[in-house]
Design a protein around this motif. Sequence first.
Motif, PDB file in Angstrom:
ATOM      1  N   LEU A  59      50.475  84.605  20.217  1.00  0.00           N
ATOM      2  CA  LEU A  59      51.818  85.003  20.598  1.00  0.00           C
ATOM      3  C   LEU A  59      52.392  84.167  21.728  1.00  0.00           C
ATOM      4  O   LEU A  59      53.524  84.350  22.122  1.00  0.00           O
TER       5      LEU A  59
ATOM      6  N   THR B 144      58.036  80.291  18.639  1.00  0.00           N
ATOM      7  CA  THR B 144      59.400  80.566  18.221  1.00  0.00           C
ATOM      8  C   THR B 144      59.413  81.955  17.580  1.00  0.00           C
ATOM      9  O   THR B 144      58.349  82.475  17.184  1.00  0.00           O
ATOM     10  N   PRO B 145      60.566  82.556  17.427  1.00  0.00           N
ATOM     11  CA  PRO B 145      60.614  83.876  16.764  1.00  0.00           C
ATOM     12  C   PRO B 145      59.995  83.858  15.367  1.00  0.00           C
ATOM     13  O   PRO B 145      59.311  84.814  14.981  1.00  0.00           O
ATOM     14  N   GLU B 146      60.194  82.782  14.626  1.00  0.00           N
ATOM     15  CA  GLU B 146      59.627  82.687  13.276  1.00  0.00           C
ATOM     16  C   GLU B 146      58.099  82.579  13.326  1.00  0.00           C
ATOM     17  O   GLU B 146      57.396  83.213  12.535  1.00  0.00           O
ATOM     18  N   GLN B 147      57.595  81.752  14.252  1.00  0.00           N
ATOM     19  CA  GLN B 147      56.151  81.618  14.406  1.00  0.00           C
ATOM     20  C   GLN B 147      55.546  82.955  14.842  1.00  0.00           C
ATOM     21  O   GLN B 147      54.500  83.364  14.334  1.00  0.00           O
ATOM     22  N   GLN B 148      56.219  83.619  15.774  1.00  0.00           N
ATOM     23  CA  GLN B 148      55.703  84.890  16.279  1.00  0.00           C
ATOM     24  C   GLN B 148      55.683  85.945  15.181  1.00  0.00           C
ATOM     25  O   GLN B 148      54.727  86.715  15.076  1.00  0.00           O
ATOM     26  N   GLU B 149      56.713  85.977  14.353  1.00  0.00           N
ATOM     27  CA  GLU B 149      56.748  86.935  13.255  1.00  0.00           C
ATOM     28  C   GLU B 149      55.575  86.711  12.302  1.00  0.00           C
ATOM     29  O   GLU B 149      54.905  87.653  11.888  1.00  0.00           O
ATOM     30  N   GLU B 150      55.316  85.447  11.970  1.00  0.00           N
ATOM     31  CA  GLU B 150      54.193  85.136  11.080  1.00  0.00           C
ATOM     32  C   GLU B 150      52.857  85.513  11.731  1.00  0.00           C
ATOM     33  O   GLU B 150      51.973  86.071  11.082  1.00  0.00           O
TER      34      GLU B 150
ATOM     35  N   ASP C 159      52.401  87.805  14.090  1.00  0.00           N
ATOM     36  CA  ASP C 159      52.340  89.273  14.140  1.00  0.00           C
ATOM     37  C   ASP C 159      51.856  89.844  12.815  1.00  0.00           C
ATOM     38  O   ASP C 159      51.028  90.755  12.780  1.00  0.00           O
ATOM     39  N   MET C 160      52.401  89.307  11.719  1.00  0.00           N
ATOM     40  CA  MET C 160      51.991  89.798  10.399  1.00  0.00           C
ATOM     41  C   MET C 160      50.517  89.516  10.144  1.00  0.00           C
ATOM     42  O   MET C 160      49.792  90.369   9.625  1.00  0.00           O
TER      43      MET C 160
END
Length: 135
Positions: free
Chosen positions: A17, A21-27, A29-30
Amino acid sequence: MNFLASVTLLGLAAFTLAALTPEQQEEADMAIGQCATDLGFQLDGDIIVIVKYNGTLFPGDENSKEFLACALKQIDVLTDDGIQIEKYIDFLSEGHDVQALSEVINKCATVDGDTVTDKGYNFYKCFWDTKDFDL
């Protein structure tokens, strides 16, 4: 799972984390959530907040190795063949020094292990021992 085990397993969460980037963090997190579910780990959001990332919070026990390998597989950078260099560079490149990142990933992707889990863990250790830049 006890508190200490939760904290050690969250070493990856904190690493993953960090400065994404928001996209990297979302991936990430999933991936972390899926691995926690698959492996039966309870992730406490408060623990994530207090854990600092520096690459030293992941001991070499099998639970930690399995969690780490699972997350790396979920973001598609670890396969039975080892670390997928270009995919990992692509995953982390936005917002980071690509040349420095590439050098460390290329070096550490050559570490070996008896199992894919060991390969992922050995890469993780090498990455944190080798990098001299901030993520």
